[in-house]
Design a protein around this motif. Structure first.
Motif, PDB file in Angstrom:
ATOM      1  N   GLU A  20       5.702   3.727   3.033  1.00  0.00           N
ATOM      2  CA  GLU A  20       6.528   2.527   3.187  1.00  0.00           C
ATOM      3  C   GLU A  20       5.740   1.406   3.867  1.00  0.00           C
ATOM      4  O   GLU A  20       5.754   0.256   3.421  1.00  0.00           O
ATOM      5  CB  GLU A  20       7.782   2.853   4.002  1.00  0.00           C
ATOM      6  CG  GLU A  20       8.767   1.703   4.070  1.00  0.00           C
ATOM      7  CD  GLU A  20      10.066   2.076   4.780  1.00  0.00           C
ATOM      8  OE1 GLU A  20      10.834   1.149   5.084  1.00  0.00           O
ATOM      9  OE2 GLU A  20      10.289   3.279   5.023  1.00  0.00           O
ATOM     10  N   LEU A  21       5.011   1.751   4.932  1.00  0.00           N
ATOM     11  CA  LEU A  21       4.186   0.751   5.627  1.00  0.00           C
ATOM     12  C   LEU A  21       3.045   0.273   4.741  1.00  0.00           C
ATOM     13  O   LEU A  21       2.707  -0.918   4.718  1.00  0.00           O
ATOM     14  CB  LEU A  21       3.626   1.342   6.923  1.00  0.00           C
ATOM     15  CG  LEU A  21       4.645   1.579   8.048  1.00  0.00           C
ATOM     16  CD1 LEU A  21       4.011   2.359   9.178  1.00  0.00           C
ATOM     17  CD2 LEU A  21       5.171   0.247   8.566  1.00  0.00           C
ATOM     18  N   ALA A  22       2.455   1.211   3.997  1.00  0.00           N
ATOM     19  CA  ALA A  22       1.357   0.852   3.101  1.00  0.00           C
ATOM     20  C   ALA A  22       1.841  -0.156   2.058  1.00  0.00           C
ATOM     21  O   ALA A  22       1.191  -1.189   1.812  1.00  0.00           O
ATOM     22  CB  ALA A  22       0.806   2.095   2.421  1.00  0.00           C
TER      23      ALA A  22
ATOM     24  N   SER B  62      -4.415  -5.438  -5.205  1.00  0.00           N
ATOM     25  CA  SER B  62      -3.151  -5.113  -4.531  1.00  0.00           C
ATOM     26  C   SER B  62      -2.213  -4.360  -5.468  1.00  0.00           C
ATOM     27  O   SER B  62      -1.550  -3.394  -5.067  1.00  0.00           O
ATOM     28  CB  SER B  62      -2.477  -6.391  -4.030  1.00  0.00           C
ATOM     29  OG  SER B  62      -3.317  -7.086  -3.141  1.00  0.00           O
ATOM     30  N   ALA B  63      -2.149  -4.799  -6.738  1.00  0.00           N
ATOM     31  CA  ALA B  63      -1.284  -4.121  -7.714  1.00  0.00           C
ATOM     32  C   ALA B  63      -1.746  -2.683  -7.928  1.00  0.00           C
ATOM     33  O   ALA B  63      -0.925  -1.753  -8.007  1.00  0.00           O
ATOM     34  CB  ALA B  63      -1.286  -4.890  -9.028  1.00  0.00           C
ATOM     35  N   GLY B  64      -3.076  -2.475  -8.025  1.00  0.00           N
ATOM     36  CA  GLY B  64      -3.602  -1.117  -8.198  1.00  0.00           C
ATOM     37  C   GLY B  64      -3.279  -0.224  -7.010  1.00  0.00           C
ATOM     38  O   GLY B  64      -2.933   0.953  -7.176  1.00  0.00           O
ATOM     39  N   LEU B  65      -3.369  -0.787  -5.794  1.00  0.00           N
ATOM     40  CA  LEU B  65      -3.060  -0.005  -4.595  1.00  0.00           C
ATOM     41  C   LEU B  65      -1.567   0.328  -4.526  1.00  0.00           C
ATOM     42  O   LEU B  65      -1.182   1.435  -4.111  1.00  0.00           O
ATOM     43  CB  LEU B  65      -3.483  -0.783  -3.344  1.00  0.00           C
ATOM     44  CG  LEU B  65      -4.994  -0.899  -3.132  1.00  0.00           C
ATOM     45  CD1 LEU B  65      -5.309  -1.916  -2.043  1.00  0.00           C
ATOM     46  CD2 LEU B  65      -5.595   0.459  -2.776  1.00  0.00           C
ATOM     47  N   LEU B  66      -0.726  -0.613  -4.932  1.00  0.00           N
ATOM     48  CA  LEU B  66       0.714  -0.331  -5.000  1.00  0.00           C
ATOM     49  C   LEU B  66       0.984   0.812  -5.973  1.00  0.00           C
ATOM     50  O   LEU B  66       1.801   1.710  -5.705  1.00  0.00           O
ATOM     51  CB  LEU B  66       1.477  -1.578  -5.444  1.00  0.00           C
ATOM     52  CG  LEU B  66       2.018  -2.496  -4.353  1.00  0.00           C
ATOM     53  CD1 LEU B  66       2.606  -3.760  -4.961  1.00  0.00           C
ATOM     54  CD2 LEU B  66       3.069  -1.782  -3.517  1.00  0.00           C
TER      55      LEU B  66
ATOM     56  N   VAL C  65      -5.214   2.484   5.057  1.00  0.00           N
ATOM     57  CA  VAL C  65      -5.140   3.426   6.188  1.00  0.00           C
ATOM     58  C   VAL C  65      -3.789   4.135   6.178  1.00  0.00           C
ATOM     59  O   VAL C  65      -3.710   5.362   6.285  1.00  0.00           O
ATOM     60  CB  VAL C  65      -5.349   2.684   7.535  1.00  0.00           C
ATOM     61  CG1 VAL C  65      -5.072   3.635   8.700  1.00  0.00           C
ATOM     62  CG2 VAL C  65      -6.767   2.154   7.627  1.00  0.00           C
ATOM     63  N   TYR C  66      -2.710   3.341   6.040  1.00  0.00           N
ATOM     64  CA  TYR C  66      -1.366   3.945   6.007  1.00  0.00           C
ATOM     65  C   TYR C  66      -1.209   4.862   4.798  1.00  0.00           C
ATOM     66  O   TYR C  66      -0.538   5.895   4.868  1.00  0.00           O
ATOM     67  CB  TYR C  66      -0.295   2.852   5.983  1.00  0.00           C
ATOM     68  CG  TYR C  66      -0.116   2.151   7.303  1.00  0.00           C
ATOM     69  CD1 TYR C  66       0.156   2.865   8.465  1.00  0.00           C
ATOM     70  CD2 TYR C  66      -0.223   0.764   7.413  1.00  0.00           C
ATOM     71  CE1 TYR C  66       0.316   2.221   9.685  1.00  0.00           C
ATOM     72  CE2 TYR C  66      -0.067   0.116   8.626  1.00  0.00           C
ATOM     73  CZ  TYR C  66       0.202   0.851   9.756  1.00  0.00           C
ATOM     74  OH  TYR C  66       0.364   0.228  10.960  1.00  0.00           O
ATOM     75  N   LEU C  67      -1.838   4.492   3.662  1.00  0.00           N
ATOM     76  CA  LEU C  67      -1.785   5.329   2.461  1.00  0.00           C
ATOM     77  C   LEU C  67      -2.479   6.661   2.719  1.00  0.00           C
ATOM     78  O   LEU C  67      -1.977   7.728   2.328  1.00  0.00           O
ATOM     79  CB  LEU C  67      -2.451   4.587   1.300  1.00  0.00           C
ATOM     80  CG  LEU C  67      -2.315   5.230  -0.083  1.00  0.00           C
ATOM     81  CD1 LEU C  67      -0.862   5.270  -0.516  1.00  0.00           C
ATOM     82  CD2 LEU C  67      -3.149   4.442  -1.110  1.00  0.00           C
ATOM     83  N   SER C  68      -3.623   6.627   3.403  1.00  0.00           N
ATOM     84  CA  SER C  68      -4.351   7.863   3.738  1.00  0.00           C
ATOM     85  C   SER C  68      -3.549   8.752   4.673  1.00  0.00           C
ATOM     86  O   SER C  68      -3.641   9.974   4.621  1.00  0.00           O
ATOM     87  CB  SER C  68      -5.695   7.520   4.383  1.00  0.00           C
ATOM     88  OG  SER C  68      -6.492   6.748   3.523  1.00  0.00           O
ATOM     89  N   LEU C  69      -2.749   8.113   5.544  1.00  0.00           N
ATOM     90  CA  LEU C  69      -1.933   8.864   6.514  1.00  0.00           C
ATOM     91  C   LEU C  69      -0.590   9.289   5.942  1.00  0.00           C
ATOM     92  O   LEU C  69       0.197   9.932   6.640  1.00  0.00           O
ATOM     93  CB  LEU C  69      -1.705   8.015   7.766  1.00  0.00           C
ATOM     94  CG  LEU C  69      -2.957   7.679   8.588  1.00  0.00           C
ATOM     95  CD1 LEU C  69      -2.621   6.672   9.671  1.00  0.00           C
ATOM     96  CD2 LEU C  69      -3.546   8.941   9.207  1.00  0.00           C
TER      97      LEU C  69
END
Length: 527
Positions: free
Chosen positions: A113-115, A138-142, A105-109
């Motif tokens: 930093e929060l993501a 998690s690594a892929g999202l990072l 969600v934070y990544l979409s917004l």
């Protein structure tokens, strides 16, 4: 462009405008229908509060449903409610999924930093649990977060770590998506050969799947061919992506394919086709935004109506319970009011009587106090008058005594000056004793004590008015003037001549702030 080509383009444009609109209405209805089973599943889970994981799972699914519609606030609320059900079980696999979803969600917004905080927390938890799937995700999202911030080195390290874990798990879907992500990073770095290799690897997994993922990889391959100036191949792959997007009726992929075709035709110099595809891309973008807004609005309306109905049902239930108790409560309330009014009547009556008695007592006390103060004031006035008269008498007595003693001293001095008399020695001794008595200050001390009792602030005020300090003789002169004594009386008391008193008065006047027309005696009296 010929007439047939123009007609064909117009036909495609009309078709894209009409049929996706039907799709929008259908999608909105499907989204509305999808909400109710998820809501019902959550309510059933809540019937068993001890099954916290089932409740958390239901919240998770509802949150993912909101997330898919772009309702990020509602999605985050559901994810957090799910986390509350887990409590302190932060090492649970479900916690890792929820935490990653909040990070998405934070990544979409665009709150990277929060993501990353959430993705890192999930990654560490996955490593502690030896949960490779959660670790890889998690690594892929990072990596995705780092890529959006143009931190390509960190992004590449994260995605390669994710790829290694997916290969270890033999997760074909994860391998394919990660290869595509790595290809995207190399594309950003303009290392197109490397990007092409990773996109080809991804395509081997998705080829023939007729999915959005296949459409997306085809589009990426078309981008690479276009950026390496192989426009013919670019058109082939992007057109294949467009056909597949039309089959899936995916507005985002339709917009992306037309936009890429527009870029390719522009580079080939065919600006008319480029413009046509750009218009179609814009139209699909508008439809996509409209569709998303429509979906969100319809779902929010459904949620609102559902919550409203639930609230109405609860209200009716409560009203049913309340109505049964209302009659009893009403009778009890009436009885209580009557009892309270009766008690209040007696209480106020007694309070009023007590208040009247208290006021009468206070008035008597006040009257007695006033009478006492009047008597004290009269006694004080009498005492002042007595002391004033005593002081005046004492001053006159002192004056007369000093005058008598002075005359006696003068007479005896004359007798002593006669040589024929035998009593000269005795008289001289008498004179010495009289002079000694004249020098005694005891009477002045008594005088000062009387004066301070009647005029306690006089000496202090007189001293403060003079810039130069006043001598004891000047202070005595001021006190005698305050008693309104004449110069002659003052001269007798001080045992000086009247002329000396006048000189002393003049010097004292110069030291005080007195107007020329004002009398020194009046000044002292007013002080």
């Amino acid at each position: 462009m010929g007439n047939h080509d123009k007609a064909f383009l117009i036909f495609i444009w009309i078709g894209c405008c009409l049929f996706p609109c039907l799709g929008i209405a259908q999608t909105a209805t499907e989204n509305q229908i999808a909400y109710f089973p998820l809501k019902e599943q959550l309510e059933k889970a809540k019937e068993h509060p001890e099954n916290t994981k089932e409740i958390a799972q239901a919240y998770l699914q509802l949150g993912e449903y909101y997330h898919s519609l772009g309702l990020f606030s509602e999605a985050t609320e559901q994810y957090n409610l799910a986390l509350e059900q887990l409590g302190t079980s932060l090492s649970d696999k479900l916690f890792i999924t929820l935490n990653n979803n909040i990070g998405k969600v934070y990544l979409s917004l665009g709150k990277y930093e929060l993501a990353e905080q959430h993705f890192t927390e999930s990654l560490l938890a996955s490593r502690n649990l030896n949960y490779d799937l959660g670790w890889a995700t998690s690594a892929g999202l990072l990596g995705a977060s780092h890529e959006k911030q143009a931190e390509h080195k960190d992004a590449l390290e994260d995605q390669l770590q994710s790829l290694s874990l997916f290969e270890k798990l033999k997760d074909s879907s994860g391998i394919a998506l990660t290869n595509e992500n790595i290809g995207s990073i190399y594309e950003d770095l303009e290392e197109y050969e490397q990007a092409h290799q990773y996109f080809e690897k991804a395509y081997t997994f998705f080829e023939g799947s007729t999915t959005v993922e296949e459409t997306n990889v085809l589009n990426n391959l078309g981008d690479i061919y276009r950026k390496t100036s192989d426009y013919e191949e670019a058109l082939v792959f992007t057109t294949r992506s467009l056909v597949l997007a039309e089959e899936l009726n995916d507005l985002h992929q339709l917009e992306s394919a037309h936009k890429d075709l527009s870029k390719t035709y522009a580079l080939m110099g065919d600006y008319e086709k480029a413009h046509s595809h750009l218009l179609l891309a814009s139209e699909f973008n508008n439809q996509m935004i409209t569709s998303q807004n429509s979906d969100q609005l319809n779902v929010l309306q459904t949620i609102f109506e559902t919550n409203k109905k639930e609230a109405e049902i609860e209200l009716l239930k409560e009203q049913g319970k309340v109505s049964k108790a209302n009659q009893n409560v009403l009778w009890i309330a009436l009885f209580a009011i009557a009892a309270i009014l009766t008690l209040l009547y007696f209480y106020l009556g007694r309070k009023k009587e007590a208040k009247i008695k208290l006021q009468e007592y206070k008035q008597r006390m006040l009257k007695a106090e006033l009478e006492k103060k009047a008597i004290e004031e009269k006694n004080l006035q009498r005492e002042v008058q007595l002391k004033t008269s005593s002081l005046s008498r004492y001053s006159l007595h002192l004056s007369q005594k000093n005058k008598i003693l002075l005359d006696l001293s003068t007479t005896l001095t004359n007798i002593a000056s006669r040589k024929n008399m035998n009593t000269s020695e005795k008289i001289k001794t008498l004179v010495k004793e009289i002079d000694h008595n004249l020098q005694e200050e005891n009477e002045w001390d008594e005088f000062m004590s009387f004066f301070k009792e009647i005029h306690p602030e006089f000496i202090k005020k007189l001293s403060s008015l003079s810039e130069n300090s006043l001598s004891p003789a000047e202070l005595r002169l001021g006190m005698l003037l305050r008693l309104n004594l004449s110069s002659k009386e003052i001269a007798s008391i001080l045992r000086v001549t009247p002329d000396s008193v006048r000189v002393a008065r003049y010097r004292l006047r110069k030291k005080l702030p007195i107007d020329q027309k004002e009398e020194l005696v009046n000044f002292m009296v007013d002080l």
